[in-house]
Design a protein around this motif. Structure first.
Motif, PDB file in Angstrom:
ATOM      1  N   PRO A  51       4.782  -1.423  -5.427  1.00  9.11           N
ATOM      2  CA  PRO A  51       5.869  -2.389  -4.916  1.00  9.11           C
ATOM      3  C   PRO A  51       6.077  -3.957  -6.340  1.00  9.11           C
ATOM      4  N   HIS A  52       4.363  -4.062  -6.642  1.00  8.84           N
ATOM      5  CA  HIS A  52       3.768  -4.816  -7.598  1.00  8.84           C
ATOM      6  C   HIS A  52       4.059  -4.117  -9.167  1.00  8.84           C
ATOM      7  N   GLU A  53       4.454  -3.275  -8.884  1.00  8.55           N
ATOM      8  CA  GLU A  53       4.713  -2.199 -10.749  1.00  8.55           C
ATOM      9  C   GLU A  53       6.260  -2.451 -11.089  1.00  8.55           C
ATOM     10  N   PHE A  54       7.116  -3.662  -9.674  1.00  8.56           N
ATOM     11  CA  PHE A  54       8.254  -3.904  -9.754  1.00  8.56           C
ATOM     12  C   PHE A  54       8.407  -5.426 -10.559  1.00  8.56           C
ATOM     13  N   SER A  55       9.348  -5.795 -11.268  1.00  6.39           N
ATOM     14  CA  SER A  55       9.821  -7.645 -11.458  1.00  6.39           C
ATOM     15  C   SER A  55      10.374  -7.580 -10.247  1.00  6.39           C
ATOM     16  N   LEU A  89      11.660   3.220   1.657  1.00  7.24           N
ATOM     17  CA  LEU A  89      12.787   3.599   1.233  1.00  7.24           C
ATOM     18  C   LEU A  89      13.465   4.564   2.840  1.00  7.24           C
ATOM     19  N   ILE A  90      12.593   5.727   2.711  1.00  9.28           N
ATOM     20  CA  ILE A  90      13.031   6.544   3.504  1.00  9.28           C
ATOM     21  C   ILE A  90      12.638   6.425   5.320  1.00  9.28           C
ATOM     22  N   GLU A  91      12.036   5.375   5.063  1.00  8.83           N
ATOM     23  CA  GLU A  91      11.396   5.711   6.891  1.00  8.83           C
ATOM     24  C   GLU A  91      13.068   5.312   7.723  1.00  8.83           C
ATOM     25  N   PRO A  92      13.882   3.922   7.503  1.00 12.85           N
ATOM     26  CA  PRO A  92      14.725   4.407   8.493  1.00 12.85           C
ATOM     27  C   PRO A  92      15.118   5.248   8.475  1.00 12.85           C
ATOM     28  N   TYR A 124       1.278  -1.380   0.189  1.00 11.90           N
ATOM     29  CA  TYR A 124       0.154  -0.363   0.344  1.00 11.90           C
ATOM     30  C   TYR A 124       1.145   1.364   0.454  1.00 11.90           C
ATOM     31  N   LEU A 125       1.989   0.780   0.487  1.00 12.95           N
ATOM     32  CA  LEU A 125       2.404   2.380   0.004  1.00 12.95           C
ATOM     33  C   LEU A 125       4.075   2.600  -0.925  1.00 12.95           C
ATOM     34  N   LYS A 126       4.414   3.523  -1.678  1.00 15.45           N
ATOM     35  CA  LYS A 126       4.933   3.965  -2.548  1.00 15.45           C
ATOM     36  C   LYS A 126       6.610   3.734  -1.687  1.00 15.45           C
TER      37      LYS A 126
END
Length: 324
Positions: A152-156, A113-116, A106-108
């Motif tokens: 995520p679903h837009e990546f292989s 990536l920026i959470e950590p 559900y998250l871009k």
């Protein structure tokens, strides 16, 4: 001094069916810049060992019964959850097996990536976004400026795994734990992912713990190897020594199971039977019922064999039947 020094780690799960002896008396160390491979069949205790260090096993039913895990002088096993959070994701990062279930659908990608960075370095806004774009570029994702806003679903599968690597390395950790990072990837993408981990390791000077069942991968990437079976380390050696002179019957069986080692036209070698139930671990040598490359009649039956040093830096369970 080793970056990570684990001594006598014992982790068990208390379930309705009994106590699962998932990890028993495991000891190893990892030096700065070193790659340690932990190999074995599914259920041998590889992942539980590393999850225990980071406080990621479910409690209950999981419980760490004994052991010490010194990371740069800090005992990870005695830290509170709050103390562990300051280490986990910052100084120690982990790449999980399945990026599709590890990434939040559900998250871009940019938000994940920026959470950590927000948690550990208090970096937010435009600076965090730029760090995320740079992280994607470093792992070889094309057009990172636009892909960072994808889901995520837009990546292989291979690209999702690269995102996981970028997320694990964005805080420049001292230790990276990679849990089956190439599962379900084709051979070409698998090599790309492993090469990427090695390159980023060289760039950052990080130590790497690689959990895998694939000895072919270990032979190409690891400096030292721990072979686990039924929750215990049965053999531990520098990678070159292990592949040149495997001593334990289980290690020899794993090596013989590699398809590339079979002669053309011959039936593929498989290890007979199944690993023992860890709710009722055997009293002696746990590999005795499946030992076809040694002498099962000489395997210990009264007590578990201890690790013994058979050559400098080369340790193996001292079971006469498995060494035969």
């Amino acid at each position: 001094m080793a970056l990570l020094d684990v001594t006598n780690l014992t982790t068990r799960f208390h379930t309705r069916d009994g106590v699962v002896h998932a990890v028993e008396d495991v000891s190893f160390s990892v030096e700065k810049g070193q790659t340690l491979g932990i190999v074995g069949e599914s259920g041998s205790g590889k992942s539980v060992t590393c999850y225990s260090l980071l406080g990621l096993i479910p409690k209950p039913p999981g419980r760490i019964h004994a052991g010490q895990a010194l990371f740069d002088g800090i005992d990870l096993l005695s830290q509170s959850e709050k103390q562990l959070r300051s280490v986990r994701g910052k100084r120690i990062s982990m790449i999980f097996q399945d990026p599709m279930t590890s990434l939040n659908p559900y998250l871009k990608i940019v938000d994940q990536l920026i959470e950590p960075l927000a948690l550990h370095e208090n970096i937010r806004g435009a600076e965090a976004r730029q760090r995320a774009i740079e992280a994607l570029a470093e792992v070889g994702i094309p057009k990172p400026e636009s892909r960072v806003d994808s889901y995520p679903h837009e990546f292989s599968g291979g690209m999702r795994q690269r995102v996981m690597i970028a997320m694990a390395l964005i805080t420049r950790p001292e230790l990276l734990i990679a849990d089956e990072p190439t599962t379900a990837l084709d051979v070409t993408v698998q090599k790309q992912v492993l090469d990427l981990i090695k390159q980023r390791q060289r760039d950052l000077g990080s130590a790497v713990v690689l959990i895998t069942h694939d000895l072919a991968v270990v032979s190409e990437t690891c400096d030292h190897v721990n072979v686990m079976y039924a929750g215990r380390i049965v053999e531990s050696a520098p990678a070159a020594k292990l592949f040149q002179n495997p001593r334990h019957a289980y290690t020899r069986a794993l090596l013989q199971s590699i398809p590339a080692n079979q002669k053309k036209g011959e039936a593929l070698y498989t290890i007979e039977g199944l690993p023992p139930s860890l709710t009722q671990p055997p009293s002696g040598c746990s590999f005795r019922p499946r030992n076809t490359l040694g002498d099962a009649s000489r395997c210990l039956t009264e007590h578990s064999p201890a690790l013994a040093e058979v050559a400098p830096g080369h340790f193996v369970q001292n079971c006469p039947g498995c060494l035969a």
